[in-house]
Design a protein around this motif. Sequence first.
Motif, PDB file in Angstrom:
ATOM      1  N   ASN A  81       0.844  -1.194   0.000  1.00 21.29           N
ATOM      2  CA  ASN A  81       0.000   0.000   0.000  1.00 21.29           C
ATOM      3  C   ASN A  81       0.882   1.248   0.000  1.00 21.29           C
ATOM      4  OD1 ASN A  81       0.886   0.100   2.817  1.00 21.29           O
ATOM      5  ND2 ASN A  81      -0.724  -1.403   3.211  1.00 21.29           N
ATOM      6  N   THR A  83       1.178   3.333   2.488  1.00 24.63           N
ATOM      7  CA  THR A  83       1.829   3.446   3.788  1.00 24.63           C
ATOM      8  C   THR A  83       3.187   2.755   3.802  1.00 24.63           C
ATOM      9  OG1 THR A  83      -0.308   3.563   4.908  1.00 24.63           O
ATOM     10  CG2 THR A  83       1.601   2.956   6.250  1.00 24.63           C
ATOM     11  N   GLU A  84       3.226   1.524   3.299  1.00 24.22           N
ATOM     12  CA  GLU A  84       4.493   0.801   3.262  1.00 24.22           C
ATOM     13  C   GLU A  84       5.479   1.490   2.337  1.00 24.22           C
ATOM     14  OE1 GLU A  84       6.299  -3.689   2.437  1.00 24.22           O
ATOM     15  OE2 GLU A  84       4.160  -3.306   2.153  1.00 24.22           O
ATOM     16  N   ASN A  87       6.987   4.554   4.010  1.00 24.09           N
ATOM     17  CA  ASN A  87       7.957   4.175   5.044  1.00 24.09           C
ATOM     18  C   ASN A  87       9.271   3.696   4.442  1.00 24.09           C
ATOM     19  OD1 ASN A  87       7.045   3.941   8.158  1.00 24.09           O
ATOM     20  ND2 ASN A  87       5.250   3.889   6.810  1.00 24.09           N
ATOM     21  N   HIS A 107      -2.155  12.649   5.085  1.00 20.99           N
ATOM     22  CA  HIS A 107      -2.684  11.464   5.754  1.00 20.99           C
ATOM     23  C   HIS A 107      -1.635  10.990   6.759  1.00 20.99           C
ATOM     24  CE1 HIS A 107      -3.904   7.194   6.050  1.00 20.99           C
ATOM     25  NE2 HIS A 107      -5.086   7.564   5.614  1.00 20.99           N
ATOM     26  N   ASN A 108      -2.058  10.214   7.737  1.00 27.29           N
ATOM     27  CA  ASN A 108      -1.104   9.668   8.703  1.00 27.29           C
ATOM     28  C   ASN A 108      -0.093   8.709   8.072  1.00 27.29           C
ATOM     29  OD1 ASN A 108      -1.797  11.052  11.019  1.00 27.29           O
ATOM     30  ND2 ASN A 108      -3.294   9.531  11.705  1.00 27.29           N
ATOM     31  N   ALA A 109      -0.368   8.246   6.865  1.00 29.33           N
ATOM     32  CA  ALA A 109       0.630   7.436   6.155  1.00 29.33           C
ATOM     33  C   ALA A 109       1.930   8.208   6.005  1.00 29.33           C
ATOM     34  CB  ALA A 109       0.102   7.034   4.774  1.00 29.33           C
ATOM     35  N   ARG A 112       2.784   9.975  10.267  1.00 27.91           N
ATOM     36  CA  ARG A 112       3.333   9.022  11.238  1.00 27.91           C
ATOM     37  C   ARG A 112       4.659   8.442  10.785  1.00 27.91           C
ATOM     38  NH1 ARG A 112      -2.060   5.656  13.320  1.00 27.91           N
ATOM     39  NH2 ARG A 112      -2.908   7.354  14.606  1.00 27.91           N
ATOM     40  N   ALA A 113       4.816   8.263   9.475  1.00 27.33           N
ATOM     41  CA  ALA A 113       6.094   7.750   8.977  1.00 27.33           C
ATOM     42  C   ALA A 113       7.216   8.742   9.284  1.00 27.33           C
ATOM     43  CB  ALA A 113       6.007   7.495   7.473  1.00 27.33           C
ATOM     44  N   ASP A 180       1.744  11.706  -2.789  1.00 24.55           N
ATOM     45  CA  ASP A 180       0.867  10.630  -2.332  1.00 24.55           C
ATOM     46  C   ASP A 180      -0.374  10.696  -3.228  1.00 24.55           C
ATOM     47  OD1 ASP A 180      -1.110   9.110  -1.135  1.00 24.55           O
ATOM     48  OD2 ASP A 180      -0.851   9.952   0.864  1.00 24.55           O
ATOM     49  N   THR A 203      -1.646   3.370  -4.573  1.00 21.47           N
ATOM     50  CA  THR A 203      -2.303   2.188  -4.026  1.00 21.47           C
ATOM     51  C   THR A 203      -3.208   1.581  -5.077  1.00 21.47           C
ATOM     52  OG1 THR A 203      -3.448   1.317  -2.086  1.00 21.47           O
ATOM     53  CG2 THR A 203      -4.349   3.322  -3.049  1.00 21.47           C
ATOM     54  N   CYS A 345      -7.927   9.492   9.501  1.00 23.54           N
ATOM     55  CA  CYS A 345      -6.453   9.400   9.561  1.00 23.54           C
ATOM     56  C   CYS A 345      -5.783  10.691   9.110  1.00 23.54           C
ATOM     57  CB  CYS A 345      -5.944   8.220   8.720  1.00 23.54           C
ATOM     58  SG  CYS A 345      -6.579   6.615   9.223  1.00 23.54           S
TER      59      CYS A 345
END
Length: 387
Positions: A81, A83-84, A87, A107-109, A112-113, A180, A203, A345
């Motif tokens: 996805n 998110t991965e 990161n 987004h938190n993707a 947070r990363a 993104d 994605t 998120c």
Amino acid sequence: MEKIYNYRMDRIYMDNSATSWPKAPGVAEAMLHFMNDLGCNLSRTHSDNAYEEEDVVFGLREDLAGIFGHDDPDTVFFTQNVTEAVNIFVHGYLEKGDVVVTTSHEHNAVERALTCHGINSVRIPVDKNGISDFSNFEAMVPRQAKAVIANASSNVSGRIEDLFVLSELCRKASLPLFLDTAQAAPFVAISMKELDLAGVFFTGHKGFLGPQGTGGMILRRAIAEKTSPLIAGGTGSFSDSIEMPENLPDKFEAGTRNLPGLFGLKAAVGYLGSHRQELGQRYSENIRRLVHGLECIDGIMIIGPGSGEERTGAVSISTKRMDPALLADRLYSRHKIECRVGLHCAPIEHMSLGTYPEGTLRLSPGPFSTKEEIEMTIAAVREEIDG
């Protein structure tokens, strides 16, 4: 608007910004073909079945490179996805203490990363209409900034970022720009060449109408060569070395890929290639019909662009008459309408939009939503608000 193909009639699915449903015709069949007829692993098994798999996966890299205006399919890397993918990039390209520029749409993707890996961020502000303020971009960007990571389209307001303005600002500042595209692709045109992008994160399970567990990143080759892998392991290549190979795409694809998912994504991308204009038109019509209908309900406020503006299908609403969580519960329990409620998120954007901490109720149609479903959704919201 007739249904593209038959699916369950006892639900109205209005959560396509979270994941698309139904999936494109042929997706399930392609996944089943892999499971029933092939089943071996890439670069491991010596057989005609393995060669077919190689052809499908490389063909998918070529398809995605074409969609994103990129001419180097070996730098299309598959992950589970966005998110991965983010990161992997943040871990491998940036270092603890580095500074990047983001927007308040993120987004938190991304958020947070960056936090997890110790990366500092400077956020471009967003006003209460969800519009990014680039007026002080040059002054607010620190000299030590290493990159700009931006959401191409908000998953809260549906606002599409002014990508050409942002691209030009990054060019003048000599900053690589990464997007993104989770909410934007493929119905918002994004070309790495035209926008001079250093990379995109994508994605497969949203606009591409493919299965969950598929996605990835496309990086400019020079960026990919400078980025270290997050996960190390077997690739089926250069097995004589205990070091990760530097050749692409193997460098970022250690271990077993989600081959059933990639087969499904290949089928979805193929369907989009044949029906993109029709699907894009249906998608746009559904968005306009939903937003216009909601605009006509007294007490409902649309968060983001109105029915006359270009936007994606992430349609967030709020009302002073009812808590959004209660409205969402009633839409499902009484009308079988599936939607999403909360902060999606994206707490930073909700703070900017003035919808924190209660969040919003988000209704997101897709290209397979019907006119009847849109009208039933509008009527249900009106009934619950007026009731």
